[in-house]
Design a protein around this motif. Sequence first.
Motif, PDB file in Angstrom:
ATOM      1  N   GLU A  88     -19.108   2.601  -0.862  1.00  8.07           N
ATOM      2  CA  GLU A  88     -18.829   1.090  -0.320  1.00  8.07           C
ATOM      3  C   GLU A  88     -18.796   1.494   1.122  1.00  8.07           C
ATOM      4  OE1 GLU A  88     -16.928  -1.371  -2.934  1.00  8.07           O
ATOM      5  OE2 GLU A  88     -16.055   0.169  -4.211  1.00  8.07           O
ATOM      6  N   GLU A  89     -19.097   0.322   1.561  1.00  8.92           N
ATOM      7  CA  GLU A  89     -18.454  -0.118   2.637  1.00  8.92           C
ATOM      8  C   GLU A  89     -17.105  -0.664   2.942  1.00  8.92           C
ATOM      9  OE1 GLU A  89     -21.121  -2.685   6.361  1.00  8.92           O
ATOM     10  OE2 GLU A  89     -22.104  -3.275   4.158  1.00  8.92           O
ATOM     11  N   ASN A  90     -17.071  -0.021   4.069  1.00 10.45           N
ATOM     12  CA  ASN A  90     -15.224  -0.363   4.129  1.00 10.45           C
ATOM     13  C   ASN A  90     -15.401  -1.634   5.187  1.00 10.45           C
ATOM     14  OD1 ASN A  90     -12.165  -0.586   4.774  1.00 10.45           O
ATOM     15  ND2 ASN A  90     -12.366   1.808   4.725  1.00 10.45           N
ATOM     16  N   LEU A  91     -15.057  -2.383   5.409  1.00 11.72           N
ATOM     17  CA  LEU A  91     -15.034  -3.294   5.785  1.00 11.72           C
ATOM     18  C   LEU A  91     -13.931  -3.701   6.701  1.00 11.72           C
ATOM     19  CD1 LEU A  91     -17.063  -6.283   3.833  1.00 11.72           C
ATOM     20  CD2 LEU A  91     -17.544  -5.071   5.335  1.00 11.72           C
ATOM     21  N   ARG A 397     -15.075  -9.047   0.749  1.00 14.84           N
ATOM     22  CA  ARG A 397     -14.576  -8.647   1.475  1.00 14.84           C
ATOM     23  C   ARG A 397     -12.733  -7.435   0.801  1.00 14.84           C
ATOM     24  NH1 ARG A 397     -15.287  -9.237   7.157  1.00 14.84           N
ATOM     25  NH2 ARG A 397     -13.731  -8.873   7.690  1.00 14.84           N
ATOM     26  N   ASN A 398     -11.967  -8.191   1.374  1.00 18.53           N
ATOM     27  CA  ASN A 398     -10.984  -7.393   0.426  1.00 18.53           C
ATOM     28  C   ASN A 398     -10.847  -8.191  -0.845  1.00 18.53           C
ATOM     29  OD1 ASN A 398     -10.270  -8.755   4.044  1.00 18.53           O
ATOM     30  ND2 ASN A 398      -8.629  -7.014   3.206  1.00 18.53           N
ATOM     31  N   TRP A 399     -11.384  -9.105  -0.764  1.00 19.48           N
ATOM     32  CA  TRP A 399     -11.329  -9.751  -2.644  1.00 19.48           C
ATOM     33  C   TRP A 399     -12.221  -9.056  -3.458  1.00 19.48           C
ATOM     34  CZ3 TRP A 399      -7.039 -13.170  -3.546  1.00 19.48           C
ATOM     35  CH2 TRP A 399      -6.227 -13.415  -2.379  1.00 19.48           C
ATOM     36  N   LYS A 400     -12.139  -8.782  -4.727  1.00 18.45           N
ATOM     37  CA  LYS A 400     -12.652  -7.983  -5.479  1.00 18.45           C
ATOM     38  C   LYS A 400     -12.632  -9.369  -6.607  1.00 18.45           C
ATOM     39  CE  LYS A 400     -14.506  -4.359  -6.594  1.00 18.45           C
ATOM     40  NZ  LYS A 400     -14.906  -2.351  -6.552  1.00 18.45           N
ATOM     41  N   ILE A 401     -13.363  -9.593  -7.501  1.00 15.74           N
ATOM     42  CA  ILE A 401     -13.237 -11.000  -8.846  1.00 15.74           C
ATOM     43  C   ILE A 401     -14.433 -10.423 -10.149  1.00 15.74           C
ATOM     44  CG2 ILE A 401     -13.486 -12.767 -10.092  1.00 15.74           C
ATOM     45  CD1 ILE A 401     -13.265 -13.667  -6.934  1.00 15.74           C
ATOM     46  N   ASN A 402     -14.020 -10.559 -11.348  1.00  9.01           N
ATOM     47  CA  ASN A 402     -14.292  -9.687 -12.449  1.00  9.01           C
ATOM     48  C   ASN A 402     -13.941 -11.074 -13.324  1.00  9.01           C
ATOM     49  OD1 ASN A 402     -14.033  -8.230 -15.639  1.00  9.01           O
ATOM     50  ND2 ASN A 402     -15.655  -7.511 -14.458  1.00  9.01           N
ATOM     51  N   TYR A 447      -6.886  -7.692  -4.786  1.00  5.88           N
ATOM     52  CA  TYR A 447      -6.836  -8.568  -3.437  1.00  5.88           C
ATOM     53  C   TYR A 447      -6.217  -6.385  -2.217  1.00  5.88           C
ATOM     54  CZ  TYR A 447      -4.827  -9.515   1.139  1.00  5.88           C
ATOM     55  OH  TYR A 447      -4.819  -9.289   2.080  1.00  5.88           O
ATOM     56  N   THR A 448      -6.785  -6.630  -1.450  1.00  7.56           N
ATOM     57  CA  THR A 448      -6.394  -5.613  -0.898  1.00  7.56           C
ATOM     58  C   THR A 448      -6.162  -6.140   0.571  1.00  7.56           C
ATOM     59  OG1 THR A 448      -7.896  -3.744  -2.605  1.00  7.56           O
ATOM     60  CG2 THR A 448      -6.733  -3.305  -0.324  1.00  7.56           C
ATOM     61  N   SER A 449      -4.976  -5.595   1.434  1.00  5.53           N
ATOM     62  CA  SER A 449      -5.155  -6.612   2.836  1.00  5.53           C
ATOM     63  C   SER A 449      -5.217  -5.680   3.336  1.00  5.53           C
ATOM     64  CB  SER A 449      -3.382  -5.874   3.130  1.00  5.53           C
ATOM     65  OG  SER A 449      -2.489  -4.913   2.723  1.00  5.53           O
ATOM     66  N   GLN A 450      -6.375  -6.168   4.728  1.00  6.45           N
ATOM     67  CA  GLN A 450      -6.413  -5.295   6.142  1.00  6.45           C
ATOM     68  C   GLN A 450      -6.173  -4.093   6.259  1.00  6.45           C
ATOM     69  OE1 GLN A 450      -8.987  -7.741   7.478  1.00  6.45           O
ATOM     70  NE2 GLN A 450      -9.935  -6.948   8.225  1.00  6.45           N
ATOM     71  N   ASP A 451      -4.985  -3.683   6.151  1.00  7.89           N
ATOM     72  CA  ASP A 451      -4.597  -2.398   6.072  1.00  7.89           C
ATOM     73  C   ASP A 451      -4.490  -1.785   5.479  1.00  7.89           C
ATOM     74  OD1 ASP A 451      -2.652  -3.492   5.777  1.00  7.89           O
ATOM     75  OD2 ASP A 451      -0.960  -3.309   7.055  1.00  7.89           O
TER      76      ASP A 451
END
Length: 777
Positions: A88-91, A397-402, A447-451
Amino acid sequence: MTVLIAQPQHSLKGIVIDKHSRQPLEFINVQVMGLSKGAVTDANGQFAITSVPPGIYRLQASAIGYQTNLTPEYILSGKDLYVSIEIEENLTELEGVTVTSSPIRRNIESPVGLRIIGLQEIEKSPGANRDISRIVQSYPGVGFSPIGYRNDLIVRGGGPSENRFYLDGVEIPNINHFSTQGASGGPVGIINADLIREVNFYSGAFPGYSNNALSSVIDFKLRDGNMDRNSLKATLGASEVSLSSNGHLSEKTSYLVSVRQSYLQFLFDQLGLPFLPTFTDAQFKIKTRLNAYNELTVLGLGGIDQMKLNTKADDEDNQYILSYLPKIQQETFTLGAVYRHYAGAHVQTVVVSHNYLNNRNTKFLNNDESLPENLILRLRSVEQDTKLRLENTSSFRNWKINIGANLNYTQYTNTTFQRVFIRSGQTYDYHTYLGILHWGLFGTINYTSQDERFTASLGLRADANNHAAAMKQLSDQLSPRLSLSYRLTEQLSASGSAGLYYQLPPYTGMGFKDSHDRLINKQLSYMSVSQFSAGLSWQKNNMFELTVEGFYKDYNKVPVSIADGIPLTCKGNEYGVVGNEALASTAQGRSYGVELLFKWLIAQKLNLASSITLFKSEYRTNKESEYINSAWDNRFIFNVRGTYNLPRNWSVGMKISCIGGAPYTPYDVDKSSLVTAWDAQAKPYYDYSRYNEERLSTFAQADIRIDKTFYLKHCMLGFYIDLQNITASKLKQADVLMSTGVIANPEAPQAERRYNMKTIKQDSGTLLPTLGITFEY
């Protein structure tokens, strides 16, 4: 002159594609973990790593702008291997920084309670004989039976009926031959390890798509067939001989298939065991990549079981089991299909499946079938589930929804003749048919934080069915769950989860009828458990892991037997049926403890793990009663296991296991000696007023395994010796109470006649050697 035959070497080939766009990627660096070998993908996403010696490997795919992906383990044996890798792309990744992925993986939705089992453990775990249930039993929080010959999963103080299983996302009703209906255990697994890629074992923080689980979820990931070459593999194992094949049917379609036939009955006969199980099973997987954006997987799993009684082994040690164990015949199968559509950041999944279980139990008093009046039990039961699940997963981006929904239809039939003794002798003779419609909704936001230091997962399920008024409203079975994880330092992380989970009572209880042919368990509700867990994880150099996890489980509305006052969660570790009796949803329970795990991994060399679990498991029949020990309250479990790869394709492994003594209940001698009581079930009755007041002694055993593999030009030949319980440790159990068959007072009225009774000493445990042979071409 000495002639040395060089070990053949092969190529690892494959393709790397973007997980969302499904397009091949060039300039992706692919490395073989543990070897200084790698390659870079070309304009078509293809790579080829040559001159790789046979072995078990992981591949790492990395590039700037993409998340580093460490694949599951692959076996490179007699031929080249073709692997498909998705990244996957890592934004959020900083420009110019490449991260090395760890083989000790984590999941945002399940940061605690998840263990990933790879091929090294599946293939070479000492004492497990490639049976996943026995492999899982060496993990933190999982108990095991010192008596042996069964592999019930007792997870974090919960019963064997509280587990759910998936095969590439398709739910399967059980993973064992001769499974206990209403629970899940048995003597041997039904899934052929030759087809497994890896196993995700959840002892908490269950994934949103799964339902009907209170203690664990096991998700089996099957291999894909090799798109480069076809191969054939034959295995002679501890209990069966198997033949499997994998490969490709066309440029877009791969296949896996296996057939196994047991010889367990011969082994049990030689060991002088009182029952002789015979089984046959088969499974397959066909995966078609319709185009770059659509794929279809069809899979099937089936088994045929027959357990006879070994009346020749009618010595004193076996009289107890022969007195009550029924003849068992079972047929089970699952047929399922998984369709996926990849639409950029959105993936749609449709899962359709049908499960079937036909269970027949027959028992005659004293195993004398010549007289019809000797019939104690004749059960003919069929469970069928047709399931549909729809899911959509979207990444932003930082979110994934299922989000998803499921719709199931159950058909349950039961024709039972059964003699029982509660306060007096009774006979149940009834026929049941149930048609139950189930529906559910679920959703998860990750959710995954920016860092990437902080992750969070919030989920919600709701389930209902039309069987009874107490189960019809989705709002009555809302199942929220929350997971959080934060990386305190580069090596130390803190994680936690909380959730409420629901499970249906077994169909055997929902369809039970009394002597007047009336369904008497219509008032049953969903069982529930509130789970809380938190832990710390320390990792260093992707080789060492030390984790500490604490857990607390609070059970509610558990079905309890009206006859003996024992909840169903304390039953299910014997052959036969659980739940076919009058029940009430009043029992409560709790289980809490702490788990410590240490792992040391060296690629191609060492896989070492040690764990200790300290816990307490207890229950009460209702809110007003006091808590007492549950059947699974062993208090502590200790395991240490390791496998080390030696030169010239030798490997050695050892496991040491120790478990605290289980509580047990003394017999009710007065009730058991009654002729009408004994003849109803042909085994003694427990004094439930003293339930689990006594405790067995601690038990420990050691297992050793030695492997030797020969890699020839186009084939592989492997041998292994597995020595279970090399110390021949024996578990001293309570003496068994048995009838002599002689009536002490034949002149008394029928209801007052009693047998003369005797006791039989029960010591279990023996050295069990196994020789296994594997050939692959």
